[in-house]
Design a protein around this motif. Structure first.
Motif, mmCIF file in Angstrom:
data_model
loop_
_atom_site.group_PDB
_atom_site.id
_atom_site.type_symbol
_atom_site.label_atom_id
_atom_site.label_comp_id
_atom_site.label_asym_id
_atom_site.label_seq_id
_atom_site.Cartn_x
_atom_site.Cartn_y
_atom_site.Cartn_z
ATOM 1 N N ASN A 74 0.819 -1.218 0.000
ATOM 2 C CA ASN A 74 0.000 0.000 0.000
ATOM 3 C C ASN A 74 0.850 1.264 0.000
ATOM 4 O O ASN A 74 0.431 2.302 -0.505
ATOM 5 C CB ASN A 74 -0.927 0.005 1.217
ATOM 6 C CG ASN A 74 -2.063 -0.987 1.092
ATOM 7 O OD1 ASN A 74 -2.512 -1.287 -0.021
ATOM 8 N ND2 ASN A 74 -2.527 -1.516 2.211
ATOM 9 N N PRO A 78 -0.366 2.339 -3.800
ATOM 10 C CA PRO A 78 -1.643 2.563 -3.108
ATOM 11 C C PRO A 78 -2.825 2.244 -4.009
ATOM 12 O O PRO A 78 -2.719 2.305 -5.232
ATOM 13 C CB PRO A 78 -1.601 4.056 -2.776
ATOM 14 C CG PRO A 78 -0.685 4.643 -3.788
ATOM 15 C CD PRO A 78 0.362 3.594 -4.034
ATOM 16 N N PRO A 79 -3.962 1.892 -3.412
ATOM 17 C CA PRO A 79 -5.159 1.583 -4.202
ATOM 18 C C PRO A 79 -5.555 2.759 -5.086
ATOM 19 O O PRO A 79 -5.536 3.917 -4.645
ATOM 20 C CB PRO A 79 -6.224 1.309 -3.133
ATOM 21 C CG PRO A 79 -5.460 0.965 -1.904
ATOM 22 C CD PRO A 79 -4.191 1.759 -1.968
ATOM 23 N N LEU A 80 -5.885 2.484 -6.323
ATOM 24 C CA LEU A 80 -6.320 3.545 -7.234
ATOM 25 C C LEU A 80 -7.632 4.131 -6.747
ATOM 26 O O LEU A 80 -8.554 3.406 -6.385
ATOM 27 C CB LEU A 80 -6.491 2.982 -8.657
ATOM 28 C CG LEU A 80 -5.201 2.493 -9.345
ATOM 29 C CD1 LEU A 80 -5.535 1.871 -10.695
ATOM 30 C CD2 LEU A 80 -4.205 3.633 -9.507
ATOM 31 N N GLY A 81 -7.697 5.464 -6.760
ATOM 32 C CA GLY A 81 -8.921 6.118 -6.312
ATOM 33 C C GLY A 81 -9.056 6.183 -4.813
ATOM 34 O O GLY A 81 -10.082 6.587 -4.288
ATOM 35 N N GLY A 82 -7.996 5.791 -4.101
ATOM 36 C CA GLY A 82 -8.045 5.855 -2.641
ATOM 37 C C GLY A 82 -8.920 4.762 -2.055
ATOM 38 O O GLY A 82 -9.300 3.801 -2.719
ATOM 39 N N SER A 156 -1.702 14.013 -6.135
ATOM 40 C CA SER A 156 -2.928 13.248 -6.339
ATOM 41 C C SER A 156 -3.397 12.683 -5.010
ATOM 42 O O SER A 156 -2.635 12.602 -4.036
ATOM 43 C CB SER A 156 -2.684 12.096 -7.321
ATOM 44 O OG SER A 156 -1.800 11.131 -6.755
ATOM 45 N N GLU A 158 -4.183 9.595 -4.560
ATOM 46 C CA GLU A 158 -3.496 8.310 -4.375
ATOM 47 C C GLU A 158 -2.169 8.522 -3.655
ATOM 48 O O GLU A 158 -1.766 7.719 -2.803
ATOM 49 C CB GLU A 158 -3.262 7.633 -5.726
ATOM 50 C CG GLU A 158 -4.510 7.067 -6.382
ATOM 51 C CD GLU A 158 -5.329 8.129 -7.101
ATOM 52 O OE1 GLU A 158 -4.858 9.280 -7.177
ATOM 53 O OE2 GLU A 158 -6.431 7.808 -7.575
ATOM 54 N N GLU A 159 -1.478 9.624 -4.005
ATOM 55 C CA GLU A 159 -0.213 9.936 -3.338
ATOM 56 C C GLU A 159 -0.459 10.240 -1.859
ATOM 57 O O GLU A 159 0.337 9.853 -0.994
ATOM 58 C CB GLU A 159 0.451 11.130 -4.023
ATOM 59 C CG GLU A 159 1.855 11.417 -3.526
ATOM 60 C CD GLU A 159 2.497 12.585 -4.249
ATOM 61 O OE1 GLU A 159 3.732 12.662 -4.263
ATOM 62 O OE2 GLU A 159 1.750 13.420 -4.810
ATOM 63 N N THR A 161 -2.906 8.965 -0.097
ATOM 64 C CA THR A 161 -3.187 7.667 0.517
ATOM 65 C C THR A 161 -1.892 6.958 0.889
ATOM 66 O O THR A 161 -1.741 6.437 2.003
ATOM 67 C CB THR A 161 -4.011 6.787 -0.432
ATOM 68 O OG1 THR A 161 -5.262 7.435 -0.720
ATOM 69 C CG2 THR A 161 -4.288 5.423 0.188
ATOM 70 N N ALA A 162 -0.947 6.944 -0.044
ATOM 71 C CA ALA A 162 0.337 6.293 0.209
ATOM 72 C C ALA A 162 1.068 6.958 1.368
ATOM 73 O O ALA A 162 1.642 6.275 2.244
ATOM 74 C CB ALA A 162 1.197 6.325 -1.049
ATOM 75 N N SER A 198 -11.840 10.259 0.818
ATOM 76 C CA SER A 198 -11.401 9.205 -0.096
ATOM 77 C C SER A 198 -9.938 8.824 0.083
ATOM 78 O O SER A 198 -9.460 7.875 -0.531
ATOM 79 C CB SER A 198 -11.637 9.643 -1.550
ATOM 80 O OG SER A 198 -10.735 10.678 -1.911
#
Length: 429
Positions: A74, A78-82, A156, A158-159, A161-162, A198
């Protein structure tokens, strides 16, 4: 975590200010204002809400931080779209203590540690991101301020989220959302909230009723997401342990308030004049101190508090208290910034909304009238005989008595006189 352990972490004690008499009135009032702003007295509500946030954070952590392999995957992919979650909406009257609850969660769960994984750089793990919204900014800018490496820019979600996973974040707490204003504030703020939710960690956002009314106009699909987990913070009850402890701590910030602290009716008086709103208590006491300095006294008295309540400086808060008293009896009297638009919202305390003495008296009389109306003539006569009261029969020829409509100020003054008379008659109640 026990209540005692949590309270130890939450409480912020203020050492008594012993040098106020040597300062100018303006300097002394500023010191008092800063002291009351920093003061934190834990309450039942505060503990309940913090535990709710902690439960959501724990559930997220158990799902995301399951093992080394999942953690590293992760972080680097990371998962796309959070990982979208429904946010927790924390709402209540302005000055009720929402910001203190969010800050308290961060203080209770503030442990940081270093996670060492073979073949990787050490990860510095914390618990939550605390973000204060002060202007009309976007999600990427807010999230970028929490990045530890790079240029502090978030490209982004996603970034983000990571980064949140890399830091071990289990909750994102966002405060002061009412300051995220624009001409189309409800649309921009709703978009910002949905973007932040998200990222992955449970989002907790605090907002006043005024913004809540705007957000509640959004399409139903947005409302379902934003308000699936609302929590309402309400004023402490006037006779509650929480209120008593807060008043003792608030009056303990300076020896000039020792006379009030020893007065048994002071907690009731302060609640009557503030509706249990802690920020209003600080304002009322500050003005009371100013009144004491003007009359060249050395101790703040009940008379100073009453003078402060009727002062120009307290006019806005006094109007709110008046409307809240009237609105508790008739909701149509409230303005949008004083009531929650969500029906049936869960309150953060089992005790319910604190009732002003005037409201309790209104409910008592309404209950008596409802009882009388349900009795037969014989039962009503027996009731009146037993209670020592007898209903006066109006003469059909007598014209009805016309009274001027009750104003908000008259209503609150009548409630104050009623309460003061009751306390003087029975000071132990």
């Amino acid at each position: 975590m026990s209540d005692k352990t949590m309270d130890t972490l939450l409480r912020v004690h203020i050492a008594p200010l012993l040098d106020l008499a040597g300062m100018s009135p303006d300097q002394a009032e500023l010191r008092l204002e800063e002291a009351w702003k920093a003061l934190v007295v834990p309450s039942t509500q505060m503990r309940l809400v913090i535990r709710k946030i902690a439960t959501a954070a724990q559930q997220y952590s158990e799902a995301v931080y399951t093992d080394e392999k999942t953690f590293l995957r992760n972080v680097y992919a990371p998962p796309l779209g959070g990982m979208s979650n429904f946010p927790i909406c924390l709402t209540g009257l302005a000055g009720i203590g929402k910001s203190q609850i969010i800050a308290g969660f961060s203080r209770v769960y503030s442990t940081e540690l270093s996670l060492v994984l073979p073949g990787h750089t050490d990860f510095s793990i914390s618990s939550a991101w605390h973000i204060a919204v002060r202007s009309d900014v976007g999600a990427k800018r807010l999230l970028g301020s929490k990045f530890r490496c790079g240029d502090g820019k978030c490209k982004s979600l996603e970034e983000a989220t990571a980064e949140s996973i890399k830091q071990g974040i289990a909750a994102i707490c966002v405060d002061e959302f009412q300051f995220h204003t624009a001409s189309d504030a409800n649309a921009k703020t709703a978009k910002l909230l949905l973007q932040l939710s998200s990222v992955g960690p449970p989002l907790v956002f605090a907002t006043n009723f005024s913004l809540l009314h705007k957000l509640y106009k959004r399409p139903h699909e947005e409302r379902q997401r934003l308000f699936s987990k609302p929590i309402l913070v309400v004023p402490d009850g006037s006779g509650s342990k929480d209120w008593g402890e807060y008043v003792v701590a608030a009056l303990g910030v300076a020896p000039e308030f020792s006379e009030l602290a020893m007065n048994s009716i002071a907690p009731e008086i302060l609640h009557r004049y503030t509706f249990g709103i802690r920020r209003s208590v600080a304002l009322l006491l500050k003005i009371s101190y100013s009144r004491m300095r003007i009359r060249k006294g050395d101790k703040v008295s009940i008379e100073d508090v009453e003078s402060a309540y009727n002062s120009f400086e307290y006019a806005s808060a006094r109007e709110d208290v008046t409307l809240l008293v009237k609105g508790s009896i008739n909701k149509s009297a409230l303005t949008k910034d004083l009531y929650c638009p969500i029906d049936g919202i869960e309150m953060a305390t089992a005790g319910g909304v604190a009732k002003h003495p005037a409201i309790q008296e209104h409910e008592r009389r309404s209950g008596e009238e409802a009882l009388k109306s349900s009795l037969t003539r014989e039962e009503r006569e027996a009731y009146e005989s037993a209670s020592g009261s007898k209903t006066r029969r109006k003469s059909q020829s007598a014209p009805p008595i016309k009274r001027p409509p009750a104003t908000a100020s008259k209503l609150i003054d009548a409630a104050n006189r009623f309460l003061k008379h009751g306390i003087e008659k029975n000071p132990q109640s």
